[in-house]
Motif scaffolding. Sequence first.
Motif, mmCIF file in Angstrom:
data_model
loop_
_atom_site.group_PDB
_atom_site.id
_atom_site.type_symbol
_atom_site.label_atom_id
_atom_site.label_comp_id
_atom_site.label_asym_id
_atom_site.label_seq_id
_atom_site.Cartn_x
_atom_site.Cartn_y
_atom_site.Cartn_z
ATOM 1 N N TYR A 159 1.418 -12.038 6.064
ATOM 2 C CA TYR A 159 1.901 -10.696 5.983
ATOM 3 C C TYR A 159 0.775 -9.826 6.191
ATOM 4 O O TYR A 159 -0.221 -10.168 5.604
ATOM 5 N N ARG A 160 1.106 -8.413 6.440
ATOM 6 C CA ARG A 160 0.071 -7.603 6.345
ATOM 7 C C ARG A 160 0.595 -6.457 5.473
ATOM 8 O O ARG A 160 1.859 -5.888 5.775
ATOM 9 N N GLN A 161 -0.131 -5.927 4.653
ATOM 10 C CA GLN A 161 0.109 -4.464 4.078
ATOM 11 C C GLN A 161 -0.915 -3.666 4.052
ATOM 12 O O GLN A 161 -1.969 -3.409 3.754
ATOM 13 N N SER A 162 -0.492 -2.616 5.036
ATOM 14 C CA SER A 162 -1.441 -1.331 5.021
ATOM 15 C C SER A 162 -1.088 -0.382 3.878
ATOM 16 O O SER A 162 -0.075 -0.631 3.276
ATOM 17 N N LEU A 163 -2.082 0.590 3.755
ATOM 18 C CA LEU A 163 -2.117 1.370 2.504
ATOM 19 C C LEU A 163 -0.664 2.006 2.738
ATOM 20 O O LEU A 163 -0.259 2.865 3.499
ATOM 21 N N GLY A 164 -0.122 1.971 1.266
ATOM 22 C CA GLY A 164 1.110 2.883 1.309
ATOM 23 C C GLY A 164 2.362 2.272 2.066
ATOM 24 O O GLY A 164 3.576 2.631 1.954
#
Lengths: 110, 114
Positions: free
Chosen positions: B35-40
């Motif tokens: 998974y990827r989690q970008s800022l916010g």
Amino acid sequence: EDKVVQSPLSLVVHEGDTVTLNCSYEVTNFRSLLWYKQEKKAPTFLFMLTSSGIEKKSGRLSSILDKKELSSILNITATQTGDSAIYLCAVEVYGNKLVFGAGTILRVKS
Amino acid sequence: GAGVSQSPSNKVTEKGKDVELRCDPISGHTALYWYRQSLGQGLEFLIYFQGNSAPDKSGLPSDRFSAERTGGSVSTLTIQRTQQEDSAVYLCASSHGLAADTQYFGPGTRLTVL
């Protein structure tokens, strides 16, 4: 396109307050809805909901799914500072793919 | 091991360079997810493996992204010619079989592309 929306985006409460976090979804092939708590980097599993109207409880946390309204709520009673975190809602669609909402940032002040 | 581990924990790279991120799943877990989690943002599904095969690559954002898993264990996520928008926390999770409620997440790799 599958979509999960959480509200509010952020929330500040005082210790002892009760909070309700919301999650709504629009997906093509719903299998289950999951809640996670994310304090630093790794989300930790809270609840998995598959049946409408059945409340799941764990201590001060509880959650319920409404399949008719395509939504779920996560309740936290008697909040503590340790409850401060990002709460993520995810919907499991086909296979084992999870579609996540953007999360609700909860801050509990002492 | 006791949990999912990822390395490096932080990676700073220059735009245009290639990076490799590594995930060590819990021993015996057959399913592995990136998974990827970008800022916010919430977590964005990238790819999952069942054993060594990846039946669903639909989440990979571009052909610069690839992932492999060998021996049914360790997985690497490779990003070629990195761009600034690739900056994010990359999270790996594993589960024993295909069960959504038993995905255990690693601590993630924070990637910063300058």
